[in-house]
Scaffold this active site. Structure first.
Site, PDB file in Angstrom:
ATOM      1  N   ARG A  84      11.883  -5.785   4.926  1.00 18.69           N
ATOM      2  CA  ARG A  84      11.565  -4.369   4.667  1.00 18.69           C
ATOM      3  C   ARG A  84      12.427  -3.397   5.473  1.00 18.69           C
ATOM      4  NH1 ARG A  84       5.660  -1.912   5.387  1.00 18.69           N
ATOM      5  NH2 ARG A  84       5.866  -2.814   7.471  1.00 18.69           N
TER       6      ARG A  84
ATOM      7  N   ARG B 120      -0.183  -9.433  13.494  1.00 21.32           N
ATOM      8  CA  ARG B 120      -0.859  -8.474  12.608  1.00 21.32           C
ATOM      9  C   ARG B 120      -1.721  -9.204  11.589  1.00 21.32           C
ATOM     10  NH1 ARG B 120       4.227  -5.513  10.478  1.00 21.32           N
ATOM     11  NH2 ARG B 120       2.865  -4.347   9.075  1.00 21.32           N
TER      12      ARG B 120
ATOM     13  N   ARG C  39      -9.857   0.400   8.155  1.00 20.22           N
ATOM     14  CA  ARG C  39      -9.377  -0.939   8.506  1.00 20.22           C
ATOM     15  C   ARG C  39     -10.498  -1.853   8.982  1.00 20.22           C
ATOM     16  NH1 ARG C  39      -3.715   0.079   8.254  1.00 20.22           N
ATOM     17  NH2 ARG C  39      -2.904  -1.709   9.377  1.00 20.22           N
TER      18      ARG C  39
ATOM     19  N   ARG D 259      10.942  -1.485  11.021  1.00 21.45           N
ATOM     20  CA  ARG D 259       9.825  -1.185  11.922  1.00 21.45           C
ATOM     21  C   ARG D 259       9.740  -2.220  13.032  1.00 21.45           C
ATOM     22  NH1 ARG D 259       4.616   0.076   8.223  1.00 21.45           N
ATOM     23  NH2 ARG D 259       3.633  -1.226   9.800  1.00 21.45           N
TER      24      ARG D 259
ATOM     25  N   LYS E 238       0.831  -1.215   0.000  1.00 19.70           N
ATOM     26  CA  LYS E 238       0.000   0.000   0.000  1.00 19.70           C
ATOM     27  C   LYS E 238       0.865   1.265   0.000  1.00 19.70           C
ATOM     28  CE  LYS E 238      -2.078  -1.062   3.892  1.00 19.70           C
ATOM     29  NZ  LYS E 238      -1.406  -2.348   4.152  1.00 19.70           N
TER      30      LYS E 238
HETATM   31  P1  AP5 Z   1       4.807  -1.651   1.771  1.00 20.88           P
HETATM   32  O1  AP5 Z   1       4.509  -0.775   0.605  1.00 20.88           O
HETATM   33  O2  AP5 Z   1       5.566  -1.104   2.895  1.00 20.88           O
HETATM   34  O3  AP5 Z   1       3.460  -2.384   2.265  1.00 20.88           O
HETATM   35  P2  AP5 Z   1       2.230  -1.856   3.103  1.00 20.88           P
HETATM   36  O4  AP5 Z   1       1.017  -2.458   2.513  1.00 20.88           O
HETATM   37  O5  AP5 Z   1       2.275  -0.363   3.209  1.00 20.88           O
HETATM   38  O6  AP5 Z   1       2.535  -2.568   4.478  1.00 20.88           O
HETATM   39  P3  AP5 Z   1       2.391  -2.027   5.955  1.00 20.88           P
HETATM   40  O7  AP5 Z   1       3.146  -2.976   6.828  1.00 20.88           O
HETATM   41  O8  AP5 Z   1       2.769  -0.579   6.028  1.00 20.88           O
HETATM   42  O9  AP5 Z   1       0.893  -2.197   6.194  1.00 20.88           O
HETATM   43  P4  AP5 Z   1       0.202  -2.218   7.542  1.00 20.88           P
HETATM   44  O10 AP5 Z   1      -1.186  -2.113   7.093  1.00 20.88           O
HETATM   45  O11 AP5 Z   1       0.513  -3.358   8.401  1.00 20.88           O
HETATM   46  O12 AP5 Z   1       0.860  -0.990   8.320  1.00 20.88           O
HETATM   47  P5  AP5 Z   1       0.349   0.457   8.688  1.00 20.88           P
HETATM   48  O13 AP5 Z   1       1.530   1.322   8.757  1.00 20.88           O
HETATM   49  O14 AP5 Z   1      -0.793   0.866   7.858  1.00 20.88           O
HETATM   50  O15 AP5 Z   1       5.567  -2.936   1.171  1.00 20.88           O
HETATM   51  C1  AP5 Z   1       6.007  -3.976   2.031  1.00 20.88           C
HETATM   52  C2  AP5 Z   1       7.369  -4.515   1.559  1.00 20.88           C
HETATM   53  O16 AP5 Z   1       7.194  -5.176   0.306  1.00 20.88           O
HETATM   54  C3  AP5 Z   1       8.430  -3.432   1.305  1.00 20.88           C
HETATM   55  O17 AP5 Z   1       9.661  -3.942   1.678  1.00 20.88           O
HETATM   56  C4  AP5 Z   1       8.362  -3.178  -0.220  1.00 20.88           C
HETATM   57  O18 AP5 Z   1       9.588  -2.712  -0.735  1.00 20.88           O
HETATM   58  C5  AP5 Z   1       7.997  -4.569  -0.722  1.00 20.88           C
HETATM   59  N1  AP5 Z   1       7.143  -4.565  -1.922  1.00 20.88           N
HETATM   60  C6  AP5 Z   1       6.099  -3.727  -2.187  1.00 20.88           C
HETATM   61  N2  AP5 Z   1       5.535  -4.049  -3.370  1.00 20.88           N
HETATM   62  C7  AP5 Z   1       6.226  -5.114  -3.844  1.00 20.88           C
HETATM   63  C8  AP5 Z   1       6.107  -5.903  -5.039  1.00 20.88           C
HETATM   64  N3  AP5 Z   1       5.167  -5.664  -5.972  1.00 20.88           N
HETATM   65  N4  AP5 Z   1       6.981  -6.923  -5.208  1.00 20.88           N
HETATM   66  C9  AP5 Z   1       7.944  -7.184  -4.279  1.00 20.88           C
HETATM   67  N5  AP5 Z   1       8.109  -6.467  -3.144  1.00 20.88           N
HETATM   68  C10 AP5 Z   1       7.254  -5.441  -2.942  1.00 20.88           C
HETATM   69  O19 AP5 Z   1      -0.209   0.204  10.162  1.00 20.88           O
HETATM   70  C11 AP5 Z   1       0.645  -0.119  11.223  1.00 20.88           C
HETATM   71  C12 AP5 Z   1      -0.154  -0.231  12.505  1.00 20.88           C
HETATM   72  O20 AP5 Z   1      -0.746   1.038  12.799  1.00 20.88           O
HETATM   73  C13 AP5 Z   1      -1.336  -1.206  12.445  1.00 20.88           C
HETATM   74  O21 AP5 Z   1      -0.955  -2.522  12.756  1.00 20.88           O
HETATM   75  C14 AP5 Z   1      -2.257  -0.603  13.505  1.00 20.88           C
HETATM   76  O22 AP5 Z   1      -1.812  -0.935  14.803  1.00 20.88           O
HETATM   77  C15 AP5 Z   1      -2.057   0.891  13.317  1.00 20.88           C
HETATM   78  N6  AP5 Z   1      -3.013   1.465  12.354  1.00 20.88           N
HETATM   79  C16 AP5 Z   1      -2.731   2.037  11.152  1.00 20.88           C
HETATM   80  N7  AP5 Z   1      -3.858   2.452  10.538  1.00 20.88           N
HETATM   81  C17 AP5 Z   1      -4.876   2.135  11.378  1.00 20.88           C
HETATM   82  C18 AP5 Z   1      -6.279   2.278  11.299  1.00 20.88           C
HETATM   83  N8  AP5 Z   1      -6.875   2.834  10.235  1.00 20.88           N
HETATM   84  N9  AP5 Z   1      -7.029   1.829  12.342  1.00 20.88           N
HETATM   85  C19 AP5 Z   1      -6.455   1.293  13.439  1.00 20.88           C
HETATM   86  N10 AP5 Z   1      -5.134   1.093  13.553  1.00 20.88           N
HETATM   87  C20 AP5 Z   1      -4.340   1.513  12.539  1.00 20.88           C
HETATM   88 MG    MG Z   2       2.478   1.014   4.816  1.00 25.58          MG
END
Ligand code: AP5
Ligand code: MG
Length: 223
Positions: A130, A174, A91, A163, A16
Site C-alpha cells: 500500500r 494490528r 473499533r 504508512r 475501508k
Molecule cells: P485501504 O482502503 O487502505 O484499507 P483500510 O481498510 O482503510 O485499511 P487501514 O489500514 O487504513 O485500516 P486500519 O483500520 O488498520 O487503519 P486506520 O487508519 O483506521 O486498502 C488497503 C490496501 O488494499 C490499499 O493498498 C488498497 O489500494 C488495496 N485495496 C483496497 N480494496 C481492494 C480490493 N478490492 N482489491 C485489491 N486491493 C484492494 O487506523 C490506524 C490506527 O489508528 C489503528 O491501528 C489505531 O491505532 C488508530 N485508530 C484509528 N481509529 C481508531 C479508533 N476508532 N479507536 C482506537 N484507535 C484507532
Molecule cells: Mg484506512
C-alpha cells in the site's frame, strides 16, 4: 439534525478507506476516518497526536476516551448533517455504545453497517503493497491499484508514502490486537439488525457496487 450514518466495518487493510471515498462521493456524505484524523494530529504534533502515535506504532487501539471525544467533536461539524460514512470507528463495543448515544443526542442512528470481509492472507498482501497520499490519505496498491504516475496521487497530485504501521511486524500486531474486537463490533451491529456483510475479495469497483446495494437494502427495510 445529523444525516444518515453508515458505519463501514472491516479489518485493517480490508478496503475501508478506498470504499469510504467512493461511497462518500456517490452519496455526497462526509467521510470521517479516525485513523486519518490521528495521522493528521501526529503530523501536526498536537497532544492527541503525540499520545496516539504511541499506540498506533504498536498496532494497538488509541484509548477510547481520546477517540470518542475526537469523534464526537467531528460529528458536531455542519457537514455531518449531509450524512456520514464512518471509516475506522467504532473499533470496540464501548465505542459502538458511545456512538449510539452520541447519535441519539443528535436525533440520529446508525442506518447501516456494511462489513467488508477479506481473508487474513489478503489483508497482509494489501497492507504490504500500500501507498497513501500525504494530502488526503487516498490509498493505492503496487499491484491492485497503481497510481498513473509512480509516487504521485491521481486525485490531488500529492506525494505518496508508506504508512509506518504497514511494516510487516506492525501489520502482524494490528491483526493480532484488532481482529477479535472487530468480531465483537460485528456482533453488536448484527444484533441491531443493520449488519450487511459484503465480499471484500472482489475487485474494488465490484465491492463498491455491492456496498451501495447493501446500504440501499438496509436503509429501505426501515421505510
Ligand atoms: P485501504 O482502503 O487502505 O484499507 P483500510 O481498510 O482503510 O485499511 P487501514 O489500514 O487504513 O485500516 P486500519 O483500520 O488498520 O487503519 P486506520 O487508519 O483506521 O486498502 C488497503 C490496501 O488494499 C490499499 O493498498 C488498497 O489500494 C488495496 N485495496 C483496497 N480494496 C481492494 C480490493 N478490492 N482489491 C485489491 N486491493 C484492494 O487506523 C490506524 C490506527 O489508528 C489503528 O491501528 C489505531 O491505532 C488508530 N485508530 C484509528 N481509529 C481508531 C479508533 N476508532 N479507536 C482506537 N484507535 C484507532
Ligand atoms: Mg484506512
Amino acid at each position: 439534525m445529523i444525516g444518515d450514518v453508515i458505519v463501514l466495518l472491516g479489518a485493517p487493510g480490508a478496503g475501508k478507506g478506498t470504499q469510504a471515498q467512493i461511497l462518500a462521493e456517490k452519496l455526497e456524505f462526509a467521510h470521517v476516518a479516525t485513523g486519518d484524523m490521528f495521522r493528521d494530529a501526529v503530523a501536526d504534533g498536537t497532544p492527541v497526536g503525540l499520545l496516539a502515535k504511541e499506540f498506533m506504532d504498536k498496532g494497538e487501539l488509541v484509548p477510547d476516551e481520546v477517540t470518542i471525544e475526537m469523534l464526537d467533536e467531528r460529528l458536531a461539524e455542519p457537514d455531518a448533517n449531509l450524512g456520514v460514512i464512518l471509516d475506522g470507528f467504532p473499533r470496540n463495543v464501548a465505542q459502538a455504545e458511545a456512538l449510539t448515544e452520541a447519535l441519539e443526542e443528535r436525533g440520529g442512528k446508525v442506518n447501516a453497517a456494511p462489513y467488508i470481509e477479506v481473508s487474513e492472507a489478503e489483508l497482509v498482501r494489501r497492507l504490504g503493497g500500500r501507498w497513501i497520499c500525504r494530502a488526503e490519505g487516498h490509498s493505492y496498491h503496487e499491484q491492485s491499484k497503481p497510481p498513473a504516475t509512480e509516487g504521485v496521487c491521481d486525485i490531488d497530485g500529492s506525494e505518496l508514502y508508506q504508512r509506518s504501521d504497514d511494516k510487516p511486524e506492525t501489520v502482524k500486531a494490528r491483526l493480532a490486537q484488532q481482529l477479535g474486537v472487530l468480531g465483537e463490533v460485528v456482533e453488536y451491529y448484527r444484533g441491531r439488525g443493520v449488519l450487511a456483510p459484503v465480499d471484500g475479495s472482489q475487485p474494488i469497483e465490484k465491492v463498491a457496487e455491492d456496498l451501495l446495494t447493501a446500504i440501499e437494502t438496509v436503509v429501505k427495510k426501515e421505510g
